[in-house]
Design a protein around this motif. Structure first.
Motif, PDB file in Angstrom:
ATOM      1  N   SER A  69       0.841  -1.202   0.000  1.00 34.61           N
ATOM      2  CA  SER A  69       0.000   0.000   0.000  1.00 34.61           C
ATOM      3  C   SER A  69       0.870   1.243   0.000  1.00 34.61           C
ATOM      4  O   SER A  69       1.841   1.342   0.755  1.00 34.61           O
ATOM      5  N   THR A  70       0.523   2.187  -0.872  1.00 31.61           N
ATOM      6  CA  THR A  70       1.293   3.425  -1.020  1.00 31.61           C
ATOM      7  C   THR A  70       0.349   4.612  -0.901  1.00 31.61           C
ATOM      8  O   THR A  70      -0.780   4.575  -1.389  1.00 31.61           O
ATOM      9  N   VAL A  71       0.859   5.667  -0.250  1.00 32.83           N
ATOM     10  CA  VAL A  71       0.099   6.906  -0.115  1.00 32.83           C
ATOM     11  C   VAL A  71       0.844   8.002  -0.865  1.00 32.83           C
ATOM     12  O   VAL A  71       2.021   8.258  -0.603  1.00 32.83           O
ATOM     13  N   PHE A  72       0.139   8.646  -1.806  1.00 32.14           N
ATOM     14  CA  PHE A  72       0.697   9.788  -2.530  1.00 32.14           C
ATOM     15  C   PHE A  72      -0.041  11.044  -2.063  1.00 32.14           C
ATOM     16  O   PHE A  72      -1.269  11.111  -2.145  1.00 32.14           O
ATOM     17  N   THR A  73       0.759  12.001  -1.592  1.00 34.40           N
ATOM     18  CA  THR A  73       0.164  13.231  -1.051  1.00 34.40           C
ATOM     19  C   THR A  73       0.697  14.448  -1.806  1.00 34.40           C
ATOM     20  O   THR A  73       1.917  14.619  -1.955  1.00 34.40           O
ATOM     21  N   ALA A  74      -0.235  15.263  -2.293  1.00 26.91           N
ATOM     22  CA  ALA A  74       0.120  16.553  -2.915  1.00 26.91           C
ATOM     23  C   ALA A  74      -0.136  17.647  -1.881  1.00 26.91           C
ATOM     24  O   ALA A  74      -1.263  17.823  -1.425  1.00 26.91           O
ATOM     25  N   THR A  75       0.933  18.340  -1.505  1.00 28.04           N
ATOM     26  CA  THR A  75       0.815  19.385  -0.483  1.00 28.04           C
ATOM     27  C   THR A  75       0.744  20.758  -1.139  1.00 28.04           C
ATOM     28  O   THR A  75       1.527  21.078  -2.046  1.00 28.04           O
ATOM     29  N   TYR A  76      -0.196  21.549  -0.646  1.00 22.88           N
ATOM     30  CA  TYR A  76      -0.384  22.903  -1.173  1.00 22.88           C
ATOM     31  C   TYR A  76      -0.031  23.937  -0.104  1.00 22.88           C
ATOM     32  O   TYR A  76      -0.159  23.690   1.095  1.00 22.88           O
ATOM     33  N   VAL A  77       0.414  25.089  -0.577  1.00 26.47           N
ATOM     34  CA  VAL A  77       0.781  26.192   0.301  1.00 26.47           C
ATOM     35  C   VAL A  77      -0.288  27.278   0.196  1.00 26.47           C
ATOM     36  O   VAL A  77      -0.693  27.670  -0.909  1.00 26.47           O
ATOM     37  N   THR A  78      -0.722  27.796   1.350  1.00 30.49           N
ATOM     38  CA  THR A  78      -1.688  28.886   1.370  1.00 30.49           C
ATOM     39  C   THR A  78      -0.969  30.213   1.147  1.00 30.49           C
ATOM     40  O   THR A  78       0.041  30.502   1.789  1.00 30.49           O
ATOM     41  N   GLN A  79      -1.492  30.995   0.213  1.00 26.18           N
ATOM     42  CA  GLN A  79      -0.924  32.317  -0.061  1.00 26.18           C
ATOM     43  C   GLN A  79      -2.015  33.387   0.041  1.00 26.18           C
ATOM     44  O   GLN A  79      -3.177  33.143  -0.260  1.00 26.18           O
ATOM     45  N   TYR A  80      -1.577  34.596   0.483  1.00 19.55           N
ATOM     46  CA  TYR A  80      -2.501  35.714   0.617  1.00 19.55           C
ATOM     47  C   TYR A  80      -2.026  36.872  -0.257  1.00 19.55           C
ATOM     48  O   TYR A  80      -0.819  37.087  -0.425  1.00 19.55           O
ATOM     49  N   PRO A  81      -2.963  37.667  -0.789  1.00 18.17           N
ATOM     50  CA  PRO A  81      -2.584  38.813  -1.635  1.00 18.17           C
ATOM     51  C   PRO A  81      -2.216  40.035  -0.798  1.00 18.17           C
ATOM     52  O   PRO A  81      -2.772  40.257   0.281  1.00 18.17           O
ATOM     53  N   LEU A  82      -1.302  40.836  -1.327  1.00 22.19           N
ATOM     54  CA  LEU A  82      -0.920  42.110  -0.723  1.00 22.19           C
ATOM     55  C   LEU A  82      -1.201  43.206  -1.737  1.00 22.19           C
ATOM     56  O   LEU A  82      -0.612  43.231  -2.815  1.00 22.19           O
ATOM     57  N   ALA A  83      -2.112  44.115  -1.391  1.00 19.59           N
ATOM     58  CA  ALA A  83      -2.462  45.233  -2.268  1.00 19.59           C
ATOM     59  C   ALA A  83      -1.775  46.501  -1.774  1.00 19.59           C
ATOM     60  O   ALA A  83      -1.913  46.874  -0.605  1.00 19.59           O
ATOM     61  N   LEU A  84      -1.031  47.158  -2.666  1.00 16.73           N
ATOM     62  CA  LEU A  84      -0.323  48.397  -2.333  1.00 16.73           C
ATOM     63  C   LEU A  84      -0.889  49.542  -3.159  1.00 16.73           C
ATOM     64  O   LEU A  84      -1.033  49.419  -4.385  1.00 16.73           O
ATOM     65  N   THR A  85      -1.203  50.653  -2.515  1.00 16.97           N
ATOM     66  CA  THR A  85      -1.715  51.823  -3.217  1.00 16.97           C
ATOM     67  C   THR A  85      -1.035  53.081  -2.690  1.00 16.97           C
ATOM     68  O   THR A  85      -0.524  53.103  -1.572  1.00 16.97           O
ATOM     69  N   ALA A  86      -1.041  54.116  -3.522  1.00 11.99           N
ATOM     70  CA  ALA A  86      -0.505  55.429  -3.144  1.00 11.99           C
ATOM     71  C   ALA A  86      -1.642  56.437  -3.184  1.00 11.99           C
ATOM     72  O   ALA A  86      -2.485  56.397  -4.085  1.00 11.99           O
ATOM     73  N   GLN A  87      -1.657  57.333  -2.204  1.00 11.88           N
ATOM     74  CA  GLN A  87      -2.695  58.356  -2.135  1.00 11.88           C
ATOM     75  C   GLN A  87      -2.049  59.736  -1.921  1.00 11.88           C
ATOM     76  O   GLN A  87      -1.407  59.939  -0.895  1.00 11.88           O
ATOM     77  N   PRO A  88      -2.191  60.659  -2.922  1.00 11.69           N
ATOM     78  CA  PRO A  88      -2.821  60.465  -4.225  1.00 11.69           C
ATOM     79  C   PRO A  88      -1.975  59.577  -5.137  1.00 11.69           C
ATOM     80  O   PRO A  88      -0.802  59.330  -4.841  1.00 11.69           O
ATOM     81  N   ALA A  89      -2.566  59.157  -6.248  1.00  9.45           N
ATOM     82  CA  ALA A  89      -1.896  58.178  -7.117  1.00  9.45           C
ATOM     83  C   ALA A  89      -0.544  58.675  -7.619  1.00  9.45           C
ATOM     84  O   ALA A  89       0.395  57.897  -7.747  1.00  9.45           O
ATOM     85  N   GLY A  90      -0.442  59.974  -7.909  1.00 12.08           N
ATOM     86  CA  GLY A  90       0.814  60.512  -8.425  1.00 12.08           C
ATOM     87  C   GLY A  90       1.760  60.998  -7.348  1.00 12.08           C
ATOM     88  O   GLY A  90       2.804  61.567  -7.645  1.00 12.08           O
ATOM     89  N   GLY A  91       1.405  60.773  -6.074  1.00 12.29           N
ATOM     90  CA  GLY A  91       2.220  61.283  -4.978  1.00 12.29           C
ATOM     91  C   GLY A  91       3.487  60.505  -4.706  1.00 12.29           C
ATOM     92  O   GLY A  91       4.397  61.018  -4.054  1.00 12.29           O
ATOM     93  N   GLY A  92       3.567  59.271  -5.199  1.00 13.41           N
ATOM     94  CA  GLY A  92       4.758  58.462  -4.949  1.00 13.41           C
ATOM     95  C   GLY A  92       4.521  57.020  -5.325  1.00 13.41           C
ATOM     96  O   GLY A  92       3.497  56.669  -5.933  1.00 13.41           O
ATOM     97  N   THR A  93       5.472  56.183  -4.942  1.00 16.30           N
ATOM     98  CA  THR A  93       5.396  54.753  -5.263  1.00 16.30           C
ATOM     99  C   THR A  93       5.604  53.927  -4.004  1.00 16.30           C
ATOM    100  O   THR A  93       6.202  54.386  -3.022  1.00 16.30           O
ATOM    101  N   THR A  94       5.099  52.679  -4.044  1.00 19.23           N
ATOM    102  CA  THR A  94       5.330  51.714  -2.968  1.00 19.23           C
ATOM    103  C   THR A  94       5.892  50.446  -3.581  1.00 19.23           C
ATOM    104  O   THR A  94       5.415  49.989  -4.618  1.00 19.23           O
ATOM    105  N   VAL A  95       6.908  49.901  -2.938  1.00 16.55           N
ATOM    106  CA  VAL A  95       7.572  48.701  -3.438  1.00 16.55           C
ATOM    107  C   VAL A  95       7.641  47.675  -2.310  1.00 16.55           C
ATOM    108  O   VAL A  95       8.009  48.016  -1.171  1.00 16.55           O
ATOM    109  N   ALA A  96       7.288  46.433  -2.619  1.00 15.54           N
ATOM    110  CA  ALA A  96       7.342  45.347  -1.642  1.00 15.54           C
ATOM    111  C   ALA A  96       8.570  44.489  -1.889  1.00 15.54           C
ATOM    112  O   ALA A  96       8.954  44.238  -3.039  1.00 15.54           O
ATOM    113  N   SER A  97       9.200  44.045  -0.810  1.00 17.81           N
ATOM    114  CA  SER A  97      10.363  43.167  -0.912  1.00 17.81           C
ATOM    115  C   SER A  97      10.220  42.029   0.100  1.00 17.81           C
ATOM    116  O   SER A  97      10.021  42.285   1.290  1.00 17.81           O
TER     117      SER A  97
END
Length: 299
Positions: A69-97
């Motif tokens: 008897s053999t067990v094959f397991t596919a493991t998944y990783v949970t990921q979450y989104p990161l939303a970056l915004t600038a206010q006002p839009a032309g006021g600057g930039t945001t960078v994620a690292s």
């Protein structure tokens, strides 16, 4: 053979067929079978991406089945989104690292966010799932996150002020600020006017002032928290030196009259005068003016 996933219940491709898991299949010992884990599975505010097979194989590979008897397991990783915004839009930039795949990050991953203001703007603070006034902030991806970097317009005047004479006049001063910024222009006194009422980059502020009959005075123009000061002196009105008769009555008399400005300028256009007999009734009095440009005497 048992095929399953972590977390449980995700679909798999086994032998070219889609199956629901967990599932138990009867296969010949020592045989091989094609297995494949699906593409990222989207969820509400998250997604599941393939992490690995229990046998170390690729996303799609051929699995070798043992004699027991053999067990094959596919493991998944949970990921979450990161939303970056600038206010006002032309006021600057945001960078994620680090940079996330499609803006998604593994559950629990630490992400550093850096805000950089555009020209003419300054960073103020973060809001949302970020906080503080430091342009560099870290967030832990324990759920879907949204971070807003707030910027403000900065204003700069080419000069701090100017000194002018007591005569009326006008001038300009250049204003620098960020693209899309608008500033209200005001004056703190009625004798000094400035405009336009609202300025945008690039801008020139115009100002004008009237004649100052009294003591020296100061007025201030303000825009975007910046000040421009106009210091005005007292007006230099023309002064007249009065001539005195040198002869007796009925004789030809020459009365020298010299007009000058207090600052020594010689640009007086017209001189008004009165010759008075000094006694009443003033039958021997006259008045008139001399026009310098026309070189003509009016009596």
């Amino acid at each position: 053979v048992i095929f399953q996933t972590v977390p449980a219940g995700l679909p798999l491709q086994v032998g070219g067929n889609g199956i629901a898991t967990p599932v138990v299949l009867t296969v010949d010992s020592g045989s091989a079978i094609a297995v494949e884990a699906p593409a990222p599975v989207a969820g509400s505010g998250m997604r599941l991406v393939f992490g690995g097979w229990s046998d170390g194989g690729a996303v799609a590979h051929t699995a070798m089945l043992g004699n027991s008897s053999t067990v094959f397991t596919a493991t998944y990783v949970t990921q979450y989104p990161l939303a970056l915004t600038a206010q006002p839009a032309g006021g600057g930039t945001t960078v994620a690292s680090p940079v996330g795949s499609g803006g998604y990050y593994d559950q629990g991953q630490a992400v550093q966010i850096t805000a950089t203001p555009a020209a003419g703007y300054g960073f103020v603070s973060y809001t949302g799932d970020g906080a503080g006034t430091n342009p560099v902030v870290a967030v832990a991806m324990t759920e879907a996150k949204s971070v807003t970097a707030n910027f403000t317009c900065l204003y700069s005047l080419a000069r701090a002020g100017v000194s002018v004479t007591g005569s009326s006049g006008s001038g300009t001063v250049a204003l620098t600020t960020g693209a899309g910024c608008a500033g209200g222009v005001t004056s703190d006194t009625v004798w000094l006017t400035a405009g336009p009422a609202n300025v945008t980059e690039p801008a020139t502020i115009s100002y004008s002032f009237g004649v100052n009959d009294g003591a020296p005075r100061t007025g201030t123009i303000r825009v975007g928290g910046q000040s421009f000061t106009v210091m005005q002196g007292t007006a230099n009105w023309p002064a007249i030196e009065t001539g005195t008769p040198v002869n007796a009555m009925e004789a030809t008399q020459v009365i020298p009259i010299t007009a000058r400005e207090e600052d020594g300028a010689a640009d007086i256009a017209r001189v008004y005068f009165l010759i008075d007999s000094g006694t009443a009734p003033r039958t021997n009095s006259c008045y008139g003016n001399y026009d310098r440009g026309a070189k003509f005497l009016f009596l």
